[in-house]
Write an enzyme that holds these catalytic residues in place. Structure first.
Site, mmCIF file in Angstrom:
data_model
loop_
_atom_site.group_PDB
_atom_site.id
_atom_site.type_symbol
_atom_site.label_atom_id
_atom_site.label_comp_id
_atom_site.label_asym_id
_atom_site.label_seq_id
_atom_site.Cartn_x
_atom_site.Cartn_y
_atom_site.Cartn_z
ATOM 1 N N ALA A 83 0.837 -1.197 0.000
ATOM 2 C CA ALA A 83 0.000 0.000 0.000
ATOM 3 C C ALA A 83 0.873 1.249 0.000
ATOM 4 O O ALA A 83 1.736 1.416 0.855
ATOM 5 C CB ALA A 83 -0.908 0.001 1.232
ATOM 6 N N ALA A 84 0.644 2.128 -0.973
ATOM 7 C CA ALA A 84 1.448 3.344 -1.071
ATOM 8 C C ALA A 84 0.867 4.289 -2.107
ATOM 9 O O ALA A 84 0.235 3.869 -3.073
ATOM 10 C CB ALA A 84 2.894 3.007 -1.459
ATOM 11 N N THR A 127 11.145 1.223 -3.309
ATOM 12 C CA THR A 127 11.388 1.724 -4.667
ATOM 13 C C THR A 127 12.845 2.115 -4.849
ATOM 14 O O THR A 127 13.517 2.509 -3.877
ATOM 15 C CB THR A 127 10.494 2.947 -4.954
ATOM 16 O OG1 THR A 127 10.888 3.559 -6.184
ATOM 17 C CG2 THR A 127 10.614 3.989 -3.853
ATOM 18 N N ASP A 128 13.323 2.056 -6.082
ATOM 19 C CA ASP A 128 14.675 2.517 -6.390
ATOM 20 C C ASP A 128 14.820 4.021 -6.190
ATOM 21 O O ASP A 128 15.934 4.535 -6.037
ATOM 22 C CB ASP A 128 15.055 2.147 -7.827
ATOM 23 C CG ASP A 128 14.160 2.769 -8.893
ATOM 24 O OD1 ASP A 128 13.045 3.211 -8.555
ATOM 25 O OD2 ASP A 128 14.569 2.793 -10.068
ATOM 26 N N GLU A 129 13.704 4.745 -6.172
ATOM 27 C CA GLU A 129 13.769 6.199 -6.095
ATOM 28 C C GLU A 129 14.316 6.706 -4.758
ATOM 29 O O GLU A 129 14.712 7.868 -4.649
ATOM 30 C CB GLU A 129 12.401 6.809 -6.384
ATOM 31 C CG GLU A 129 11.925 6.557 -7.806
ATOM 32 C CD GLU A 129 10.801 7.490 -8.227
ATOM 33 O OE1 GLU A 129 10.799 8.641 -7.778
ATOM 34 O OE2 GLU A 129 9.941 7.041 -9.003
ATOM 35 N N TYR A 151 7.591 11.984 -2.677
ATOM 36 C CA TYR A 151 7.269 10.550 -2.778
ATOM 37 C C TYR A 151 8.432 9.698 -2.299
ATOM 38 O O TYR A 151 8.286 8.858 -1.395
ATOM 39 C CB TYR A 151 6.910 10.176 -4.219
ATOM 40 C CG TYR A 151 7.036 8.693 -4.497
ATOM 41 C CD1 TYR A 151 6.271 7.771 -3.792
ATOM 42 C CD2 TYR A 151 7.937 8.206 -5.445
ATOM 43 C CE1 TYR A 151 6.390 6.405 -4.021
ATOM 44 C CE2 TYR A 151 8.067 6.848 -5.681
ATOM 45 C CZ TYR A 151 7.293 5.953 -4.972
ATOM 46 O OH TYR A 151 7.429 4.598 -5.199
ATOM 47 N N LYS A 155 8.942 7.204 1.134
ATOM 48 C CA LYS A 155 9.305 5.785 1.067
ATOM 49 C C LYS A 155 10.619 5.523 1.801
ATOM 50 O O LYS A 155 10.783 4.498 2.478
ATOM 51 C CB LYS A 155 9.397 5.339 -0.392
ATOM 52 C CG LYS A 155 8.072 5.316 -1.131
ATOM 53 C CD LYS A 155 7.106 4.274 -0.574
ATOM 54 C CE LYS A 155 7.515 2.866 -0.957
ATOM 55 N NZ LYS A 155 6.496 1.853 -0.557
#
Length: 338
Positions: A83-84, A127-129, A151, A155
């Site tokens: 969930a995100a 995530t890679d971000e 964002y 994360k």
């Protein structure tokens, strides 16, 4: 995998629904509870038909609701937190919901496990971000996070909570960090479906800046298989990068879609770049390949063509989402996108 009772959060979203289908198809003894608040990224149609599977239970609810999680957490031995809020453009226009859903939501799940089901296995789908941009080389799991936008910051903060709960409370946690996903059931706000839909409507295709930003693309099925392997055999307290090695500029991938749909490049239009736009993402996924034996099965060009075909064949699925706001050329300027 032995018999397992799994809680998936965000299971009506793009990656979440793909993971639910993967788990139920791959592990016959798996029982799965899907908790999803049915927010902006969710669609019950993503799992149409599963309501008849006795191994599947859906609960409408928010992972920030600690009372709900307290009731559910006793019923499972494994939690996969998918969930995100995931869209960078929306995080720029409305960062608060990203802090709440991504960071506070993850914290609330961790607290439920710590207080009420300490032995539960927990996998955080990240995530890679969180690493920021890779101007050269590729990020490993030891690269410190350096997020560039609300964002990725939300994360990264969630990931830090996950690791701290392993160190401080001994929770059995792992984190996966994956590159850009694509495939069926992805909302039109994302680059590939947005491009496909705008092409089908003969609308100009907006390219941020010069279109030279590079992303590494992976089909969602390969991502789900990797998360399943981390769930089953990943080491507690470890991070696993997931990448397929398909590094492509945004301009190049849009041109590939135009070729698939036999449309002219005259549809391309260059627009103002979004604030803080990372130049390139690149992950080294040697760890999960060597330790768990994972490798991508999908061939990029074929998978992209099949994804285009899916959107051509499922207009009734995406039409309700393809609003002027979602398809806007510069959505971060829209203020609130909800």
């Amino acid at each position: 995998m032995m018999s397992m009772k799994v809680l998936v959060t965000g299971g009506l979203g793009f990656i979440g629904s793909s993971f639910c289908r993967y788990m139920l198809a791959t592990y016959p003894e798996c029982e799965l509870i899907n908790v999803d608040k049915v927010g902006i990224g969710a669609n019950p149609a993503n799992l149409q038909g599963l309501e008849h599977d006795r191994r599947y239970t859906f609960i409408k609810g928010d992972i920030c609701n600690s009372q709900l999680l307290t009731r559910v957490i006793h019923q499972v031995d494994t939690v996969v937190n998918i969930a995100a809020e995931t869209h960078v453009d929306r995080s720029i226009s409305d960062p608060n919901v990203f802090l709440q859903n991504n960071t506070v939501g993850t914290f609330t799940v961790l607290e439920a496990i710590r207080r009420h089901n300490h032995k539960a296995r927990f996998v955080q789908v990240s995530t890679d971000e969180v690493y920021g941009e890779a101007l050269e080389g590729s990020f490993t799991e030891n690269t410190p996070p350096k997020p560039s936008n609300p964002y990725s910051a939300s994360k990264a903060a969630a990931d830090m909570f996950v690791l701290s709960y392993h160190r401080t409370y001994g929770l059995n946690v792992s984190i996966t960090r994956c590159t850009n996903n694509f495939g069926p059931y992805q909302l039109p706000e994302k680059l590939i479906p947005k491009t496909i839909i705008r092409v089908l409507r003969d609308l100009p295709i907006p390219i941020y800046g010069k279109g030279t930003n590079v992303r590494d693309w992976i089909h969602v099925n390969d991502h789900c298989k990797a998360v399943g392997m981390v769930l089953e055999r990943g080491k507690p307290g470890e991070i696993y990068n997931i990448s397929a090695g398909n590094e492509v500029t945004n301009l190049a991938i849009v041109k590939k879609i135009l070729i698939c749909l036999k449309k002219p490049e005259s549809l391309l239009t260059f627009v103002e770049d979004r604030p803080g736009h990372d130049v390139r993402y690149s992950l080294d996924s040697k760890k999960i390949r060597d330790e768990l034996g994972w490798k991508p099965a999908e061939i990029f060009e074929d998978a992209l063509a099949s994804t285009v075909e899916w959107y051509l064949s499922n207009e009734s699925w995406w039409t309700p989402f393809a609003t002027d706001v979602i398809l806007h050329p510069t959505p971060w300027k829209m203020g609130g996108l909800r």
